[in-house]
Write an enzyme that holds these catalytic residues in place. Structure first.
Site, short mmCIF file in Angstrom:
data_model
loop_
_atom_site.label_atom_id
_atom_site.label_comp_id
_atom_site.label_asym_id
_atom_site.label_seq_id
_atom_site.Cartn_x
_atom_site.Cartn_y
_atom_site.Cartn_z
N GLU A 365 0.84 -1.20 0.00
CA GLU A 365 0.00 0.00 0.00
C GLU A 365 0.87 1.24 0.00
O GLU A 365 1.74 1.41 0.87
CB GLU A 365 -0.90 0.03 1.23
CG GLU A 365 -2.06 -0.94 1.19
CD GLU A 365 -3.03 -0.76 2.35
OE1 GLU A 365 -4.12 -1.34 2.28
OE2 GLU A 365 -2.71 -0.03 3.32
N CYS A 366 0.65 2.11 -0.95
CA CYS A 366 1.26 3.44 -1.02
C CYS A 366 2.79 3.37 -0.96
O CYS A 366 3.44 3.18 -1.98
CB CYS A 366 0.68 4.33 0.09
SG CYS A 366 0.84 6.10 -0.25
N ALA A 367 3.37 3.51 0.20
CA ALA A 367 4.83 3.43 0.31
C ALA A 367 5.33 2.09 -0.20
O ALA A 367 6.38 2.00 -0.85
CB ALA A 367 5.26 3.64 1.76
N SER A 457 -0.88 -0.86 -4.60
CA SER A 457 -1.81 0.24 -4.86
C SER A 457 -1.52 1.40 -3.93
O SER A 457 -0.92 1.24 -2.87
CB SER A 457 -3.25 -0.26 -4.65
OG SER A 457 -4.16 0.81 -4.56
#
Length: 480
Positions: A365-367, A457
């Site tokens: 997720e993200c990072a 994502s």
């Protein structure tokens, strides 16, 4: 149904920047210093404030987000975190009545206070007003009759005379003043592009900051009055959330389909290892350390309840994944701040790439998404995804309604989840991966990557709202 009678307070404000985090964290620490077991909570999707809460209380900081999890889970998640505690302190988000854009009161501090039947303490920045404070407090206290504003804490008070004027003005409102904090005593909490610097990055400085917040609240607030107000919270009738129980009651995942092969300092309050009740040697590695501080405690609890041995590792320092790793979870954080150090740890980058190439489940997720790219701001990353990431001037922020558009280790196509985006980076994709999510707002678009066992994502999700995600992930770890 179980009735929870844990005393509780919600710390709210008319707007962001009023001092909620200082007051809430200081109050948690001050109560803890008196020998009370304090349960810390944060309204909304924020990952950073709970780290300070955990440092103040010695307990996991937990989020209460009515958008990500649904209003029906607020009480159970609260009861789960507050089990066995003497008092609970809930820090609000934004202004008291601010919630998800265009959704009325949904996900607002006011809604959570009502769901918890908890009194609200309003933190007011009084730096540029005197008598007008009465109109402001009266408006917030009377706007929604179901919200009980039980007290006010005046922040950034300039002098004894200023405090006298403020208290005098508030006498007619009928809301007691439970504290006054001087303007000169503000605690320094450094910020950067996504808010406060996380606890895990500050070391002793974070400990000193929390101690200063506690001293400020201790000196300026009526702790007995606040504790008395907390004890006046209404009884909460709900069963506490339990990871094992929700996995049993949630719909079973589709039969696992084998995925083709070959085609740190730690966050305070987060355990370094969560072992399953029935060990079977299946290890799920979870990224931690300074670069990856964003995670919800319930994710690790669900993975452990599904049978995984959850082991935290630090991508900045560990050159190998935990022994026996069958799956990998890389949450959010600040890899852009540590891009050089992450890149320099070439052995671990290669280990992550090898695991992904083998078809093992990887949830990012993200990072985590940025770490899996070829490069981040020109620095080589893991190269799992044919994509390049870079910092951007534009902030992407907001709740999202999403639907899985590709079968993955986390969800089958068509699964609906709610999430939250919060980043100042962009990813320029190459080829070879299917999208992870489809979203309708603020514009229709697809986002993320599904490739072999990888689900990556920008979208942050809360698995308590869909516990089958954790079970599906662990099952894929067993079959990949």
């Amino acid at each position: 149904m179980v009735t929870s009678s844990v005393p509780r307070l919600v710390i709210a404000a008319p707007s962001s920047g009023s001092g909620k985090t200082t007051v809430a964290t200081g109050l948690m620490a001050a109560f803890a210093a008196r020998g009370l077991a304090v349960s810390p909570h944060k309204v909304g999707p924020d990952y950073i404030d709970p780290g300070y809460h955990a440092l103040a209380t010695g307990r996991v900081g937990r989020n209460l987000d009515a958008y990500l999890c649904g209003p029906e889970l607020i009480g159970p998640l609260f009861a789960h975190g507050a089990r066995g505690c003497d008092v609970a302190v809930v820090e609000g988000v934004m202004g008291l009545y601010d919630g998800a854009a265009g959704e009325g009161e949904l996900a607002s501090t006011a809604q959570v206070a009502k769901l918890l039947r908890a009194p609200v303490v309003l933190v007011v920045d009084a730096s540029s007003q005197s008598r007008s404070v009465a109109a402001l407090v009266h408006g917030f206290a009377s706007w929604d009759p179901e919200v009980r504003v039980g007290g006010v804490i005046l922040n950034k008070v300039a002098s004894d005379r200023h405090e006298e004027l403020l208290r005098g003005a508030l006498e007619s409102v009928g809301v007691p003043v439970l504290g006054a904090l001087r303007r000169v005593a503000q605690v320094e909490t450094p910020s950067r592009h996504l808010g406060l610097v996380p606890v895990a990055e500050r070391g002793d400085a974070a400990v000193e900051a929390v101690a200063a917040m506690a001293a400020q609240v201790e000196a300026g607030c009526d702790l007995e009055g606040l504790l008395g107000l907390a004890r006046g919270a209404g009884a909460l009738s709900c069963a506490a959330w339990d990871a094992g129980e929700v996995l049993v009651s949630s719909p079973p995942p589709p039969l696992p389909v084998p995925i083709p092969r070959g085609s740190a300092p730690w966050t305070p309050g987060r355990p370094e290892r969560l072992r399953p009740q029935t060990p079977d040697g299946l290890v799920v590695a979870v990224a931690g350390g300074e670069a990856f501080t964003f995670s919800y405690a319930e994710h690790a609890e669900l993975l452990a309840a599904a049978g995984a041995d959850v082991v935290v590792f630090d991508p900045l320092r560990d050159e190998e994944l935990p022994e026996g790793t069958s799956g990998l979870v890389i949450g959010g954080g600040f890899p852009e701040v540590y891009a050089g150090e992450l890149s320099a740890n070439e052995p671990l980058r290669k280990a992550v790439a090898t695991l992904a190439e083998r078809g093992a489940p990887v949830a990012a997720e993200c990072a985590g998404l940025l770490y899996l790219c070829r490069e981040l701001d020109g620095q080589p990353m893991c190269g799992v995804l044919d994509a390049s990431a870079r910092m951007s001037e534009r902030l992407t922020l907001g709740y999202r309604d999403a639907v899985a558009v590709s079968d993955s280790a986390l969800a089958e196509a068509g699964t609906r989840m709610r999430g939250h985006e919060f980043h100042r980076t962009v990813v320029e994709p190459g080829a070879g991966a299917a999208p992870a999510w489809g979203m309708r707002a603020p514009v229709r678009r697809v986002e993320g990557f599904v490739q072999q066992g990888v689900h990556a994502s920008y979208l942050h999700t809360h698995w308590a709202s869909a516990p089958g995600v954790a079970r599906r992930f662990v099952e894929r770890c067993r079959t990949s």
